[in-house]
Design an enzyme around this catalytic site. Structure first.
Site, PDB file in Angstrom:
ATOM      1  N   GLN A 172      62.078  28.714  44.748  1.00 57.78           N
ATOM      2  CA  GLN A 172      63.331  28.525  45.482  1.00 57.78           C
ATOM      3  C   GLN A 172      64.049  27.264  45.011  1.00 57.78           C
ATOM      4  OE1 GLN A 172      60.500  29.401  47.585  1.00 57.78           O
ATOM      5  NE2 GLN A 172      61.294  31.499  47.873  1.00 57.78           N
ATOM      6  N   ASN A 183      66.673  31.833  46.877  1.00 57.36           N
ATOM      7  CA  ASN A 183      65.551  32.439  46.170  1.00 57.36           C
ATOM      8  C   ASN A 183      65.828  32.478  44.675  1.00 57.36           C
ATOM      9  OD1 ASN A 183      63.711  33.085  48.303  1.00 57.36           O
ATOM     10  ND2 ASN A 183      64.992  34.830  48.865  1.00 57.36           N
ATOM     11  N   CYS A 217      62.667  28.576  54.955  1.00 56.41           N
ATOM     12  CA  CYS A 217      61.610  28.376  53.960  1.00 56.41           C
ATOM     13  C   CYS A 217      60.658  27.323  54.510  1.00 56.41           C
ATOM     14  CB  CYS A 217      62.190  27.936  52.608  1.00 56.41           C
ATOM     15  SG  CYS A 217      60.923  27.774  51.321  1.00 56.41           S
ATOM     16  N   GLY A 218      59.497  27.765  54.947  1.00 51.95           N
ATOM     17  CA  GLY A 218      58.570  26.862  55.628  1.00 51.95           C
ATOM     18  C   GLY A 218      57.994  25.800  54.709  1.00 51.95           C
ATOM     19  N   ASN A 219      57.565  26.216  53.520  1.00 53.54           N
ATOM     20  CA  ASN A 219      56.981  25.231  52.602  1.00 53.54           C
ATOM     21  C   ASN A 219      58.023  24.199  52.174  1.00 53.54           C
ATOM     22  OD1 ASN A 219      54.245  26.140  52.403  1.00 53.54           O
ATOM     23  ND2 ASN A 219      54.955  27.864  51.180  1.00 53.54           N
ATOM     24  N   HIS A 235      60.087  39.282  58.075  1.00 52.42           N
ATOM     25  CA  HIS A 235      58.736  39.529  57.539  1.00 52.42           C
ATOM     26  C   HIS A 235      58.160  40.828  58.090  1.00 52.42           C
ATOM     27  CE1 HIS A 235      57.949  35.556  55.625  1.00 52.42           C
ATOM     28  NE2 HIS A 235      58.882  35.178  56.475  1.00 52.42           N
ATOM     29  N   ASN A 257      60.293  40.102  53.413  1.00 55.70           N
ATOM     30  CA  ASN A 257      59.108  39.455  52.843  1.00 55.70           C
ATOM     31  C   ASN A 257      57.888  40.269  53.263  1.00 55.70           C
ATOM     32  OD1 ASN A 257      60.165  36.741  51.716  1.00 55.70           O
ATOM     33  ND2 ASN A 257      61.064  36.826  53.765  1.00 55.70           N
ATOM     34  N   GLU A 261      57.231  37.730  48.205  1.00 59.34           N
ATOM     35  CA  GLU A 261      58.412  37.146  48.817  1.00 59.34           C
ATOM     36  C   GLU A 261      59.692  37.854  48.382  1.00 59.34           C
ATOM     37  OE1 GLU A 261      59.291  33.082  49.145  1.00 59.34           O
ATOM     38  OE2 GLU A 261      57.201  32.432  49.115  1.00 59.34           O
ATOM     39  N   ARG A 262      60.532  38.130  49.371  1.00 61.07           N
ATOM     40  CA  ARG A 262      61.883  38.642  49.099  1.00 61.07           C
ATOM     41  C   ARG A 262      62.562  37.730  48.074  1.00 61.07           C
ATOM     42  NH1 ARG A 262      66.300  38.364  53.942  1.00 61.07           N
ATOM     43  NH2 ARG A 262      65.574  36.188  53.868  1.00 61.07           N
ATOM     44  N   CYS A 272      53.433  31.020  51.226  1.00 60.14           N
ATOM     45  CA  CYS A 272      54.700  31.272  51.916  1.00 60.14           C
ATOM     46  C   CYS A 272      54.557  30.752  53.343  1.00 60.14           C
ATOM     47  CB  CYS A 272      55.014  32.767  51.914  1.00 60.14           C
ATOM     48  SG  CYS A 272      56.566  33.171  52.743  1.00 60.14           S
ATOM     49  N   GLY A 273      55.305  29.695  53.664  1.00 66.04           N
ATOM     50  CA  GLY A 273      55.157  29.065  54.973  1.00 66.04           C
ATOM     51  C   GLY A 273      55.616  29.970  56.096  1.00 66.04           C
ATOM     52  N   GLY A 330      55.818  33.140  55.918  1.00 65.80           N
ATOM     53  CA  GLY A 330      54.898  34.276  55.939  1.00 65.80           C
ATOM     54  C   GLY A 330      53.645  33.960  56.735  1.00 65.80           C
TER      55      GLY A 330
END
Ligand SMILES: N[C@H](CCC[C@H](N)C(=O)O)C(=O)O
Length: 269
Positions: free
Chosen positions: A47, A65, A74-76, A151, A182, A200-201, A209-210, A212
């Site tokens: 990303q 993306n 986006c968690g991460n 998700h 996702n 991931e989408r 994937c955070g 996810g």
């Protein structure tokens, strides 16, 4: 025009971060995102993250993306930006307002509340998102959760045995998911432990994937498969997820700054 960037990752889910708060930058088009994310011709990332000033939050985070599409969460990357900001911070995203703070395990992120309604995922038509009567090859009867982004989650006996590199693309673009999706494939090791792989989408298979991990943990808790505090083991490492009585999800885990550099905008625009 020279543009500075910071290369970062969360458990190997990697980002190119552009901070435009003090240095304006031309608008980011999909072609430019794809060129920068390209792992052979560009810098390379899952990303691209653009930081902007925001009236209500410490910073606004825009998420693109690798396929060039702008998405909601986006968690991460939230943990990576939390690392950059050092102190407690709020981050405005298209998927809602999140909050980060340093933690003994890295960075803790308040990811907000999950949504389960079919039209909040979104799905193309009404369906019970706790037991969807659909399937693709060996994957069937998933759940769906929106944690700022969409998700779908499949629980299987052995996540590593699933051909996610082929099924992921097929499910991601199925007409059931008007915004695409996702794709999460998980196994339950015990009531505190999940193993997860994610397609991931807009990217494909990633090391972590955070969102996810958050969506899969909540789906497992909603199904009574686990307690409300779990460790989610991804290929890149573990994330710690809790779903509080206040209905808010907390994700905790590491974030890493790999290196800094710069590029000439004209080479990518
Ligand atoms: N591919 C995701 C965005 C990034 C999510 C992932 N990198 C994370 O850490 O949450 C989507 O299109 O919604």
């Amino acid at each position: 025009m020279r543009i500075a960037f910071t290369k970062m990752h969360g458990l190997g889910n990697d980002f190119v971060v552009l901070d435009t708060r003090e240095n304006a930058m031309p608008a980011m088009g999909a072609d430019t995102v794809r060129a920068l994310a390209d792992r052979t011709r560009g810098i390379g990332c899952d990303q691209l993250i653009v930081l902007e000033n925001d009236a209500q939050a410490t910073v606004r985070m825009r998420i693109y993306n690798a396929d060039g599409g702008e998405v909601e969460a986006c968690g991460n990357a939230a943990r990576a930006i939390g690392l950059l900001l050092k102190e407690r911070a709020t981050i405005a995203t298209a998927g809602g307002l999140i909050a980060t703070q340093p933690d003994a395990k890295g960075i803790a992120v308040d990811m907000g509340e999950p949504r389960f309604d079919w039209d909040a995922i979104p799905l193309a038509y009404p369906m019970d998102t706790a037991a969807m009567p659909v399937g693709w090859d060996v994957l069937e009867r998933p759940l769906a959760v929106n944690v700022g982004n969409p998700h779908v989650i499949f629980f299987v006996d052995d996540a590593d045995a699933v051909p996610l590199e082929t099924l992921g693309a097929q499910i991601e673009t199925d007409p059931l998911f008007p915004d695409r999706i996702n794709v999460n494939v998980a196994s339950v090791a015990d009531r505190q432990t999940l193993h997860l792989r994610v397609w991931e989408r807009g990217v494909g298979l990633t090391r972590a994937c955070g969102t996810g991990a958050c969506a899969t943990a909540v789906a497992a808790m909603r199904s009574g498969l686990t307690e409300r505090e779990v460790t989610v083991h991804l290929p890149g490492g573990p994330l710690f997820i809790t779903w509080g009585e206040d209905n808010r999800i907390t994700m905790t885990g590491p974030a890493t700054e790999a290196f800094r550099g710069s590029f000439d905008w004209g080479d990518y625009a």
